[in-house]
Design a protein around this motif. Structure first.
Motif, mmCIF file in Angstrom:
data_model
loop_
_atom_site.group_PDB
_atom_site.id
_atom_site.type_symbol
_atom_site.label_atom_id
_atom_site.label_comp_id
_atom_site.label_asym_id
_atom_site.label_seq_id
_atom_site.Cartn_x
_atom_site.Cartn_y
_atom_site.Cartn_z
ATOM 1 N N UNK A 1 0.907 -1.095 0.199
ATOM 2 C CA UNK A 1 0.104 0.027 -0.066
ATOM 3 C C UNK A 1 1.112 1.323 -0.024
ATOM 4 N N UNK A 2 1.930 1.117 0.936
ATOM 5 C CA UNK A 2 2.857 2.491 0.992
ATOM 6 C C UNK A 2 3.703 2.548 -0.445
ATOM 7 N N UNK A 3 4.021 1.469 -1.155
ATOM 8 C CA UNK A 3 4.594 1.404 -2.236
ATOM 9 C C UNK A 3 3.678 2.158 -3.312
ATOM 10 N N UNK A 4 2.507 1.620 -3.610
ATOM 11 C CA UNK A 4 1.602 2.164 -4.452
ATOM 12 C C UNK A 4 1.404 3.574 -4.250
ATOM 13 N N UNK B 1 8.372 4.278 4.124
ATOM 14 C CA UNK B 1 7.224 3.603 5.042
ATOM 15 C C UNK B 1 7.607 1.974 4.272
ATOM 16 N N UNK B 2 7.296 2.098 2.893
ATOM 17 C CA UNK B 2 7.523 0.752 2.264
ATOM 18 C C UNK B 2 8.779 -0.104 2.568
ATOM 19 N N UNK B 3 9.966 0.961 2.706
ATOM 20 C CA UNK B 3 11.391 0.431 3.034
ATOM 21 C C UNK B 3 10.874 -0.560 4.443
ATOM 22 N N UNK B 4 10.548 0.409 5.382
ATOM 23 C CA UNK B 4 10.448 -0.137 6.639
ATOM 24 C C UNK B 4 9.439 -1.448 6.763
ATOM 25 N N UNK B 5 8.499 -1.352 6.026
ATOM 26 C CA UNK B 5 7.387 -2.496 5.978
ATOM 27 C C UNK B 5 8.158 -3.688 5.534
ATOM 28 N N UNK B 6 8.709 -3.632 4.347
ATOM 29 C CA UNK B 6 9.222 -4.679 3.738
ATOM 30 C C UNK B 6 10.530 -5.332 4.553
ATOM 31 N N UNK B 7 11.354 -4.279 4.992
ATOM 32 C CA UNK B 7 12.410 -4.675 6.055
ATOM 33 C C UNK B 7 11.649 -5.637 7.057
ATOM 34 N N UNK B 8 10.842 -5.175 7.651
ATOM 35 C CA UNK B 8 10.224 -6.005 8.740
ATOM 36 C C UNK B 8 9.913 -7.526 8.329
ATOM 37 N N UNK B 9 9.274 -7.556 7.198
ATOM 38 C CA UNK B 9 8.897 -8.772 6.484
ATOM 39 C C UNK B 9 9.982 -9.726 6.369
ATOM 40 N N UNK B 10 10.952 -9.340 5.410
ATOM 41 C CA UNK B 10 12.223 -9.994 5.264
ATOM 42 C C UNK B 10 13.039 -10.347 6.714
ATOM 43 N N UNK C 1 10.331 -12.578 -3.951
ATOM 44 C CA UNK C 1 11.040 -11.801 -4.738
ATOM 45 C C UNK C 1 10.718 -10.586 -5.060
ATOM 46 N N UNK C 2 9.109 -10.536 -5.113
ATOM 47 C CA UNK C 2 8.715 -9.277 -5.086
ATOM 48 C C UNK C 2 8.744 -8.258 -4.040
ATOM 49 N N UNK C 3 8.873 -8.900 -2.904
ATOM 50 C CA UNK C 3 9.193 -7.781 -1.959
ATOM 51 C C UNK C 3 10.642 -7.244 -1.875
ATOM 52 N N UNK D 1 13.352 -0.718 -5.537
ATOM 53 C CA UNK D 1 12.774 0.293 -6.098
ATOM 54 C C UNK D 1 12.722 1.402 -5.091
ATOM 55 N N UNK D 2 12.244 1.080 -4.026
ATOM 56 C CA UNK D 2 11.952 2.003 -2.878
ATOM 57 C C UNK D 2 13.395 2.620 -2.654
ATOM 58 N N UNK D 3 14.196 1.800 -2.404
ATOM 59 C CA UNK D 3 15.716 2.271 -2.242
ATOM 60 C C UNK D 3 16.194 3.260 -3.320
ATOM 61 N N UNK D 4 15.940 2.754 -4.327
ATOM 62 C CA UNK D 4 16.531 3.674 -5.786
ATOM 63 C C UNK D 4 15.749 4.960 -5.573
ATOM 64 N N UNK D 5 14.469 5.103 -5.119
ATOM 65 C CA UNK D 5 13.617 6.154 -5.204
ATOM 66 C C UNK D 5 14.392 7.010 -4.011
ATOM 67 N N UNK D 6 15.118 6.611 -3.188
ATOM 68 C CA UNK D 6 15.464 7.307 -2.013
ATOM 69 C C UNK D 6 17.091 7.403 -2.227
ATOM 70 N N UNK D 7 17.458 7.428 -3.355
ATOM 71 C CA UNK D 7 18.791 7.625 -3.608
ATOM 72 C C UNK D 7 20.097 6.472 -2.689
#
Length: 109
Positions: free
Chosen positions: A13-16, A22-31, A39-41, A47-53
């Protein structure tokens, strides 16, 4: 298990919504939960990392996506994007070619 799935859902939801922090945080907790591998996560966190340089972190996730799903050309395309961001143009072009060749092989079958 349900909490892990909720983390992924919240991250999606955060990614979209382009809330990449927030997406990075949620996905990191998931991982970090370690109960499921997706692989989608890794791709979305990449991509979220790339958008945050954060290209180096993004490359790590792109490579992890390939480990989880070795026949997924998207993982190679993500690696190429990360390598370009890191100024490694030659490596990026080679990786992009590898992804294109993998996709061509998959489409033949």
């Amino acid at each position: 298990m349900q909490e892990t799935l909720n983390l992924k859902k919240h991250g999606d939801t955060a990614f979209r919504a382009k809330d990449f922090v927030t997406a990075i945080d949620c996905y990191t907790q998931f991982v970090d939960g370690g109960t499921m591998v997706s692989p989608t996560v890794y791709a979305r966190r990449c991509l979220s990392y790339l958008m945050n340089d954060m290209a180096q972190e993004a490359l790590g996730d792109a490579m992890q996506a390939q480990v989880v799903s070795p026949e997924w050309p998207t993982a190679l395309y993500l690696q190429a994007a990360c390598l370009f961001s890191l100024g490694m143009e030659n490596d990026a072009q080679e990786t992009l070619k590898d992804g294109t060749n993998m996709e061509a092989r998959k489409n033949k079958n």
